[in-house]
Every structure is written in structure tokens, then in C-alpha cells.
Design an enzyme around this catalytic site. Structure first.
Site, mmCIF file in Angstrom:
data_model
loop_
_atom_site.group_PDB
_atom_site.id
_atom_site.type_symbol
_atom_site.label_atom_id
_atom_site.label_comp_id
_atom_site.label_asym_id
_atom_site.label_seq_id
_atom_site.Cartn_x
_atom_site.Cartn_y
_atom_site.Cartn_z
ATOM 1 N N ALA A 163 14.083 67.931 61.425
ATOM 2 C CA ALA A 163 12.741 69.378 61.461
ATOM 3 C C ALA A 163 13.232 70.401 62.608
ATOM 4 C CB ALA A 163 11.692 68.996 61.963
ATOM 5 N N TYR B 158 16.833 70.391 63.368
ATOM 6 C CA TYR B 158 17.815 70.785 63.127
ATOM 7 C C TYR B 158 17.683 72.086 61.902
ATOM 8 C CZ TYR B 158 22.876 70.998 60.718
ATOM 9 O OH TYR B 158 23.915 71.591 60.392
ATOM 10 N N ASP B 159 17.029 71.493 60.611
ATOM 11 C CA ASP B 159 16.348 72.700 59.731
ATOM 12 C C ASP B 159 16.255 74.251 60.362
ATOM 13 O OD1 ASP B 159 16.951 70.911 58.098
ATOM 14 O OD2 ASP B 159 15.167 70.171 57.735
ATOM 15 N N LEU C 46 48.732 51.575 47.178
ATOM 16 C CA LEU C 46 48.397 50.598 47.498
ATOM 17 C C LEU C 46 48.785 49.277 47.425
ATOM 18 C CD1 LEU C 46 45.681 50.651 50.093
ATOM 19 C CD2 LEU C 46 47.854 51.142 50.712
ATOM 20 N N GLU D 230 40.668 48.216 57.607
ATOM 21 C CA GLU D 230 39.445 48.762 56.833
ATOM 22 C C GLU D 230 39.305 48.653 55.434
ATOM 23 O OE1 GLU D 230 41.709 52.219 56.900
ATOM 24 O OE2 GLU D 230 42.996 51.899 58.471
ATOM 25 N N LYS E 262 38.030 49.308 51.618
ATOM 26 C CA LYS E 262 39.379 49.593 50.606
ATOM 27 C C LYS E 262 37.625 50.688 49.695
ATOM 28 C CE LYS E 262 42.058 50.109 47.304
ATOM 29 N NZ LYS E 262 41.739 51.224 46.701
ATOM 30 N N ASP F 56 35.385 53.035 47.807
ATOM 31 C CA ASP F 56 35.458 52.860 46.504
ATOM 32 C C ASP F 56 35.049 54.785 46.052
ATOM 33 O OD1 ASP F 56 36.385 53.247 44.149
ATOM 34 O OD2 ASP F 56 34.560 51.493 43.777
ATOM 35 N N ARG G 152 44.385 63.970 45.543
ATOM 36 C CA ARG G 152 45.955 62.928 44.965
ATOM 37 C C ARG G 152 46.393 63.711 44.696
ATOM 38 N NH1 ARG G 152 47.242 58.711 43.129
ATOM 39 N NH2 ARG G 152 49.180 57.266 44.111
ATOM 40 N N TYR H 37 35.394 59.512 54.457
ATOM 41 C CA TYR H 37 35.949 59.046 56.107
ATOM 42 C C TYR H 37 37.872 58.999 55.827
ATOM 43 C CZ TYR H 37 31.622 56.635 57.052
ATOM 44 O OH TYR H 37 30.380 56.248 57.415
ATOM 45 N N LYS I 47 46.375 46.965 57.622
ATOM 46 C CA LYS I 47 47.426 47.805 57.759
ATOM 47 C C LYS I 47 48.473 46.969 58.779
ATOM 48 C CE LYS I 47 45.477 51.551 55.834
ATOM 49 N NZ LYS I 47 44.876 53.137 56.105
ATOM 50 N N LYS J 148 41.614 43.260 46.873
ATOM 51 C CA LYS J 148 40.950 43.919 46.110
ATOM 52 C C LYS J 148 39.221 42.482 46.103
ATOM 53 C CE LYS J 148 40.746 46.695 43.851
ATOM 54 N NZ LYS J 148 41.984 47.909 43.170
ATOM 55 N N CYS K 92 4.246 34.235 22.338
ATOM 56 C CA CYS K 92 4.888 33.625 22.717
ATOM 57 C C CYS K 92 5.771 32.531 23.066
ATOM 58 C CB CYS K 92 4.152 33.014 24.304
ATOM 59 S SG CYS K 92 5.109 31.968 25.554
ATOM 60 N N CYS L 237 4.556 28.513 24.021
ATOM 61 C CA CYS L 237 2.958 28.223 23.526
ATOM 62 C C CYS L 237 2.525 28.603 22.729
ATOM 63 C CB CYS L 237 2.464 28.323 24.969
ATOM 64 S SG CYS L 237 1.565 29.553 25.940
ATOM 65 N N CYS M 154 2.569 36.803 27.787
ATOM 66 C CA CYS M 154 1.972 35.362 27.158
ATOM 67 C C CYS M 154 1.273 35.748 27.454
ATOM 68 C CB CYS M 154 2.980 34.502 27.530
ATOM 69 S SG CYS M 154 1.702 32.713 27.844
ATOM 70 N N CYS N 201 0.097 28.078 29.187
ATOM 71 C CA CYS N 201 1.404 27.958 29.113
ATOM 72 C C CYS N 201 2.579 26.835 29.972
ATOM 73 C CB CYS N 201 2.402 29.219 29.143
ATOM 74 S SG CYS N 201 3.826 29.365 28.499
HETATM 75 S S1 IVH Z 1 45.153 53.944 52.630
HETATM 76 C C1 IVH Z 1 50.229 54.372 52.085
HETATM 77 N N1 IVH Z 1 42.943 53.373 53.179
HETATM 78 O O1 IVH Z 1 42.797 53.361 47.999
HETATM 79 C C2 IVH Z 1 48.066 53.976 52.315
HETATM 80 N N2 IVH Z 1 43.167 54.116 51.472
HETATM 81 O O2 IVH Z 1 44.577 52.146 46.371
HETATM 82 C C3 IVH Z 1 47.577 55.108 51.871
HETATM 83 N N3 IVH Z 1 41.635 53.725 49.654
HETATM 84 O O3 IVH Z 1 44.870 56.572 47.605
HETATM 85 C C4 IVH Z 1 46.027 55.044 51.492
HETATM 86 N N4 IVH Z 1 40.558 52.935 51.132
HETATM 87 O O4 IVH Z 1 41.949 56.581 47.639
HETATM 88 C C5 IVH Z 1 43.847 53.296 52.296
HETATM 89 N N5 IVH Z 1 40.975 52.653 54.401
HETATM 90 C C6 IVH Z 1 41.979 52.996 53.523
HETATM 91 C C7 IVH Z 1 41.281 53.084 52.175
HETATM 92 C C8 IVH Z 1 42.578 53.386 50.510
HETATM 93 C C9 IVH Z 1 40.690 53.742 49.861
HETATM 94 C C10 IVH Z 1 42.026 54.479 48.261
HETATM 95 C C11 IVH Z 1 43.176 55.296 48.769
HETATM 96 C C12 IVH Z 1 44.184 55.312 47.803
HETATM 97 C C13 IVH Z 1 44.095 54.009 47.120
HETATM 98 C C14 IVH Z 1 44.976 52.860 46.637
#
Ligand code: IVH
Length: 673
Positions: free
Chosen positions: A36, A38-39, A85, A115, A117, A119, A138, A225, A291, A315, A410, A413, A428, A434
Site C-alpha cells: 500500500a 509503494y502504491d 546448450l 543454476e 534451467k 523454462d 534470441r 532472471y 557451467k 534436463k 455405482c 454396489c 455413490c 458399498c
Molecule cells: S546459459 C552459452 N543458463 O536454455 C550458454 N541458459 O537450452 C547460453 N536457459 O537459450 C545459455 N536457464 O534460454 C543458460 N541458467 C541458464 C539458463 C539457460 C535457461 C535457457 C536459455 C538457452 C536455453 C538453452
């Protein structure tokens, strides 16, 4: 100072204050003021800006509402191509990846930055002298689309960087995605408006990012992120992990799940841990990215085709797969609910082979428009029961498909079935006549959270009922070793053990006993609230509907279920029977209420938690004597607020109620150091 100067200064102050609040909220996950407040400041700034439009600052958070509508997106060429990747799908292949890095490494210790991954979809965002100037998708990795106007509306992304040593040029790369909660809300709204819902958060994020009208994009709950740096001028650390930390320090959002680890065991452990945590995360992830942490080693390892050799994505097993519905069967549950279950051609999904999926009820069958013989997408996420997500109509073969007939009586039964108006379930009406309901009631009675009868599994209950050895839970306690060992696959030793554990389970608590009766909508938490409130069983049995409604968590429907349950002779007889065979519990009055840490305190829980589930918090608070209510009022003593808490948090702040975050509540419950 001239008036204009004064106002310019005020606008600058308010802009910076809102930026600071955004940073606390989105990057540090630690808001210092209620929504509130902030608003209020937001509106104040908006008003000043509309009166003095020339004084508006480019980084003003009011600019996150969008405005510009384009006729098409311009192309953007990435100065550094955006790669993809390599994937692995099992632990051995992850070991191979790590070994290749370790073999190449001149270091004694090869660290990995790990990290989630995310989606969503990848984006590149360029800051010049700390100001967001361009954002692009991309695309094919070389050329993407200019989505700057849309990206500027993403709530957790700063328009201007903060902190020290801001580089003159910085390209961050990361994922645009949608929080699960935001996605659900968005879809609800779309469905209400008669529009088509999105299939998943990823599609919703992609669709939103590609809106030509940035006002529409602004209305969508997008988040971002960072996970990498692209081009930059200036100095950056030589470690991926430290770079992520640096981005965070400049006010950029990064996942709190990013870790730097050494050693293969720790790499595997991360995958195991996050797999378990996955369902409770606020956003969808589809794997783990490993990485090489050292940037020099990354450069030395280089690339193959379009993916780096220094990184791989492990994955998760796919959560969706395509298969055929071979038949539909109807199961009868404890409360008589008839559930249609699709019998599937077995398919590997979510890491297991699935051959059944629930179709929930009649409405769901209609919503899906599903027929026997259809090709369907099956979804299994985490521990959740497999679901049919949708029918692949393109693959329907009219020669083999058949309509699903919902039973009129049913299937177990033959009693009539009924569907109460406004309810989705068909039931039922046979009650304990039953056999299916009888079996489920006994299984529930024996389950872990009820009487916890060790050695009495579901199969054994089926056998006991099929052999007409028991009809209700109380008859369990007169079973003899001889009787039990006459059952197929039941040895003398197991029979003795079971008789023994039946004796042990007679000593229970009032809350467990109440829960074990299987009264509709009375879960373990409600049972605990009732026990705490009334202290004795006769008091609960005698309670009227209005009295029951004063118990926290008990609304009109639950109160009626309780009331009518105890007005039925056969239920009272089972209760009496159980007590006369020796089921008992200590009197609650004996446990001095005042000795309980949280006696008479009322808690409300909101938001999402990472290390503990809401249910566990609730149960633990109740165990300490607290009441747990559903909404914030003057009677609330404490609000437990996880991340993404909304109106309850603002209300509690307004009322000056104590607020505990996840760490706070873990401490209170003695679950953290
Ligand atoms: S690094 C050279 N880090 O996964 C490395 N990618 O399958 C470039 N993605 O196109 C990507 N989380 O959209 C990286 N922690 C993460 C990620 C991530 C999701 C996605 C990204 C990339 C795709 C590759």
C-alpha cells in the site's frame, strides 16, 4: 530554488525511492514497506509526472506500464551470437561432462557454477552507462527481434542500474518467464473473458513478449532472471558465479538458487535437491545448467557447433508425453466420489511409466472433449497424479473412438448415484453398504496420519473386506493371529506383528482419532483445530453448527458435514465400538495449554515457501497450540509471509500485526540454526 527545480528534485527523490523499494522487493526478496505504501508513492509520482511531463525521468518505475504500440518488431543483430546448450539426461553423462572439464583444467580444484534451467525464453538486454537501452529476443541466435518496449515493462527488471563501477556498456543475458501464480491468474482471466488460455507459463511468456502493444505486455506478469554477460566494456570477475553476484549488486534480478560448488558429489546433490524442490518453486524450471566457473577455463574449452563445451544442461525427464486412451474405468472413493480413470497405453513420463491418469469428474471429461481411443497428452509433474492435459484432435480416428458413458449406478454396489447441485463430483449413495467405500474408509483409518497401523497396507484391507472378515474399522481390533494367517501370502510372523501393531495403535490423540473417522473435508489440520478447541470428543459430538463455525478453518460446509456425521446412528455406533475395543487418547485438559508456546495465538500463512511446505508450517504451529486461520483480522497475532505475499501482507501491515518471513518462522519452530 525555483519551483521547477524543487519539483524536479521531488520527482527524482520519489523515483529513487521507488527504485529502492523495487530492488528490495525483487532482487533482495526483502520488502521494507507494505504494498500500500509503494502504491501511494507510485501514485504521487505519477501525478507529478502528469502535471510536469518534461520532468519525467527515463528510469521512472511509472514507465513500466507500457504505451508504445508497434506495427512490427525491428531486427537486431547480436554482436555475440546467442548460443544454445548441450543436454544430458542421466547422471553418467553429467559425470562425463565434468570429467572433460577437470581433464582440461590446470587448476587443482575445478569449480562449477550451477543454476536452475529456467523454462522461458532467452533475451539480451543492453545497458549503456547503466541505462536500459535495448532488449532483444534470441531469435535464431544471430538475429533477434527488438522487444525493448515490452522488456521495459517487466516488473523485476531495473531500467537503470544501481551501485558502484557501473560499466559503460553491459549486455546481460537471461530468461524471460512467468511466475506460476501469475500464469494461473492470467489464464483464469482469459477464460473468464471467453479467450483461449495458454498451455503453459513458457508459452504465455513467449506470447506476451511478442505483443506489439507494450500496454498488453505490461499487463502480463512477466519476470526476468540474468544468467550470463554478453558484450561489455570494463572489468568483470573471472568467475561465472562472481559475475552473477556482481549483476545482483547492480540491481539485476538473479535466481537465488545459483550456487558455486566443487566436486562431482556436490554437483549431483544439487540436482537431487532441486528436483525435490521443483514443485514448490515459484517458477518453472526444466533442468539444471552446469557451467565451468572459471572464465579462462571456459575460453580454453571453447565451443562445438552452437553450444559451449564448458556448459551442459541436465534436463529433467519430460513431464508430458503422448499416448492412447485404451479404456475408461470408474473408481469409487472413501466418500463415494466416482472418479473416471483413463487406462492408458503405458508411456514413460516424468521419470516413471504411467498407465492410469485421472479424469477427475464428468465436467472434466466434457472440458477435454475426450473419447476412448483418443490420442492424448499426459502430464506428470513432480509427485502429482498423472493428468490428461489435452486431446490431440489432429490424430483422432473416428473409426476407433467411442463415447465415455458416465455410470448411472455405482459400478461397485449398484446403488443410485447422485450429483449435488453446484458440486463437480458424482457420488455413490451406498455409504458403508458399498464395499468400495468400506475399503477406503478402513484404509484411511489405518493410514499414517490417522491411527498409523503399521503392517496394514491397502492390499491387506482389500483382502480382509473381500473375505468378509471385517466390515468397519472397529472390527480390525478383534482379528486374531489364526484368522490373519489364513489369508494368502500372510505368514505367522507378519500376522503376529500386525496384531501387535493394532494393539499399539489403540493409543492415539483426539485429533488423530477425529481425522481417522474420515468425515468429509475434515483433514488433519481441521481435526487438530477441533481437538484444540473442544478438548473432548463428547463436546465435538454435541456441538451445533454455529458453534462449530467458530473454530478456525471451519466454514459452513465443514460444520454441516461434522454435524450430520454425528447425527447418524451408524457413525455413532462405530465411534462407540472403537472406544469399547480400547481406542483411547490422553485428555487434552491434562496437557497444560498454557505450557504450549503458542497457546491462544492466531496465525495466518500466506505466500510461498522454499524449505518447508505451507501444510507443514500449519501443522507445526498447531502442535505448539496455535490456531491457524484463513484470513487476516484484528484477532490475528502473527502473519507468516512467504515470497510473493499479496493482500494479506498489506492488510497485516496496515493493522500493525507481527510479520514473520520464512526464516523467522523456521526459527520460531526450531527448524533452523
Ligand atoms: S546459459 C552459452 N543458463 O536454455 C550458454 N541458459 O537450452 C547460453 N536457459 O537459450 C545459455 N536457464 O534460454 C543458460 N541458467 C541458464 C539458463 C539457460 C535457461 C535457457 C536459455 C538457452 C536455453 C538453452
Amino acid at each position: 530554488m525555483s519551483d521547477n527545480k524543487k519539483i524536479a528534485q521531488e520527482i527524482k527523490q520519489l523515483t529513487e525511492l521507488l527504485e529502492e523499494y523495487n530492488y528490495q522487493y525483487y532482487v533482495q526478496d526483502a520488502p521494507s514497506v507494505p504494498d500500500a505504501e509503494y502504491d501511494r508513492i507510485f501514485k504521487q509520482l505519477q501525478q507529478l509526472e502528469s502535471t510536469y511531463p518534461t520532468l519525467l525521468l527515463a528510469n521512472s518505475p511509472t514507465q513500466k506500464v507500457g504505451g508504445v504500440a508497434l506495427s512490427k518488431f525491428e531486427q537486431v543483430t547480436h554482436q555475440l551470437p546467442m548460443l544454445s546448450l548441450d543436454n544430458v539426461f542421466d547422471a553418467d553423462s553429467l559425470d562425463d561432462f565434468m570429467q572433460r572439464a577437470i581433464d582440461k583444467s590446470p587448476l587443482t580444484e575445478t569449480a562449477f557454477c550451477i543454476e536452475p534451467k529456467l523454462d522461458g525464453l532467452a533475451a539480451s538486454i543492453i545497458y549503456q552507462d547503466g541505462v536500459l537501452v535495448q532488449a532483444a529476443t534470441r531469435g535464431d541466435g544471430v538475429t533477434g527481434e527488438n522487444v525493448t518496449e515490452n522488456v521495459k515493462t517487466i516488473a523485476n527488471l531495473p531500467l537503470k542500474l544501481r551501485g558502484e563501477n557501473i560499466p559503460p556498456l553491459l549486455e546481460v543475458r537471461g530468461e524471460v518467464f512467468m511466475l506460476k501464480a501469475g500464469f494461473n491468474k492470467l489464464n483464469e482471466g482469459l477464460i473468464k473473458a471467453g479467450e483461449k488460455a495458454f498451455v503453459n507459463p513458457r508459452n504465455a511468456a513467449a506470447g506476451s513478449l511478442r505483443q506489439l502493444d507494450s500496454k498488453v505486455a505490461a499487463s502480463r506478469p512477466l519476470a526476468f532472471y540474468c544468467y550470463a554477460v554478453g558484450i561489455f566494456e570494463g572489468e568483470l570477475a573471472n568467475s561465472q558465479f562472481q559475475r552473477i553476484e556482481q549483476l545482483k549488486a547492480w540491481g539485476l534480478p538473479v535466481s537465488s538458487e545459483v550456487k558455486r560448488v566443487v566436486g562431482e558429489a556436490a554437483c549431483h546433490e544439487y540436482y537431487e535437491n532441486i528436483s525435490k524442490k521443483r514443485a514448490s518453486l515459484a517458477y518453472e524450471i526444466d533442468g539444471v545448467v552446469y557451467k565451468v566457473d572459471d572464465i579462462n577455463l571456459q575460453q580454453q574449452m571453447g565451443f562445438v557447433a552452437r553450444a559451449p563445451r564448458w556448459s551442459t544442461a541436465y534436463k529433467f525427464p519430460a513431464e508430458e508425453a503422448v499416448t492412447t486412451v485404451e479404456n475408461v474405468e470408474f473408481q469409487v472413493g472413501r466418500t463415494g466420489a466416482i472418479t473416471p480413470v483413463a487406462k492408458l497405453k503405458p508411456v514413460f513420463v516424468g521419470g516413471v511409466t504411467v498407465s492410469n491418469a485421472t479424469l477427475h469428474n464428468k465436467d472434466e471429461i466434457e472440458r477435454l472433449g475426450i473419447l476412448i481411443g483418443d490420442v492424448v497428452v499426459v502430464r506428470r509433474a513432480g509427485d502429482v497424479i498423472p493428468q490428461v492435459a489435452r486431446v490431440v484432435l489432429e490424430q483422432r480416428n473416428d473409426d476407433v473412438t467411442r463415447i465415455i458413458h458416465f455410470p448411472e449406478t455405482c459400478p461397485v454396489c449398484n446403488s443410485d448415484v447422485e450429483r449435488i447441485e453446484g458440486e463437480a463430483v458424482t457420488r455413490c449413495t451406498g455409504g458403508l453398504y458399498c464395499e468400495a467405500q468400506r475399503k477406503q474408509a478402513i484404509k484411511h483409518f489405518a493410514s499414517r496420519k490417522a491411527l498409523d497401523i503399521d503392517g496394514l497396507g491397502d492390499k491387506l484391507v482389500d483382502l480382509l473386506v473381500d473375505h468378509k472378515m471385517i466390515k468397519d474399522p472397529s472390527q480390525l481390533f478383534s482379528l486374531t493371529v489364526e484368522q490373519l494367517s489364513s489369508l494368502p501370502r500372510m505368514g505367522n510372523t507378519s500376522a503376529k506383528k500386525l496384531v501387535n501393531s493394532l494393539q499399539l495403535s489403540k493409543k492415539t490423540t483426539l485429533a488423530r482419532f477425529l481425522y481417522s473417522l474420515g468425515i468429509r473435508e475434515v483433514g488433519e489440520a481441521t481435526a487438530a483445530n477441533l481437538a484444540n478447541h473442544y478438548k473432548t470428543l463428547p463436546a465435538i459430538i454435541d456441538a451445533g453448527i454455529e458453534s462449530l463455525k467458530t473454530v478456525s478453518d471451519v466454514g459452513d460446509i465443514v460444520a454441516k458435514h461434522l454435524y450430520y456425521f454425528f447425527r447418524q446412528d451408524h457413525n455413532l455406533m462405530v465411534v462407540d465400538e472403537l472406544i469399547s475395543v480400547g481406542v483411547h487418547w490422553p485428555d487434552i485438559e491434562e496437557v497444560a495449554q498454557s505450557e504450549l508456546l503458542l497457546a491462544d495465538k492466531t496465525f495466518v500463512i500466506t505466500g510461498s515457501f522454499e524449505a518447508i511446505s505451507r501444510n507443514d508450517i500449519k501443522a507445526a504451529l498447531q502442535a505448539l497450540g496455535a490456531k491457524v486461520a484463513g484470513s487476516v483480522s484484528k484477532k490475528t497475532n502473527t502473519l507468516v509471509a512467504g515470497s510473493a505475499a499479496g493482500s494479506k501482507l498489506s492488510k497485516a501491515t496496515e493493522l500493525g500485526i507481527e510479520i514473520l518471513d520464512e526464516n523467522g518462522v523456521l526459527k520460531l519452530l526450531g527448524k533452523s540454526e
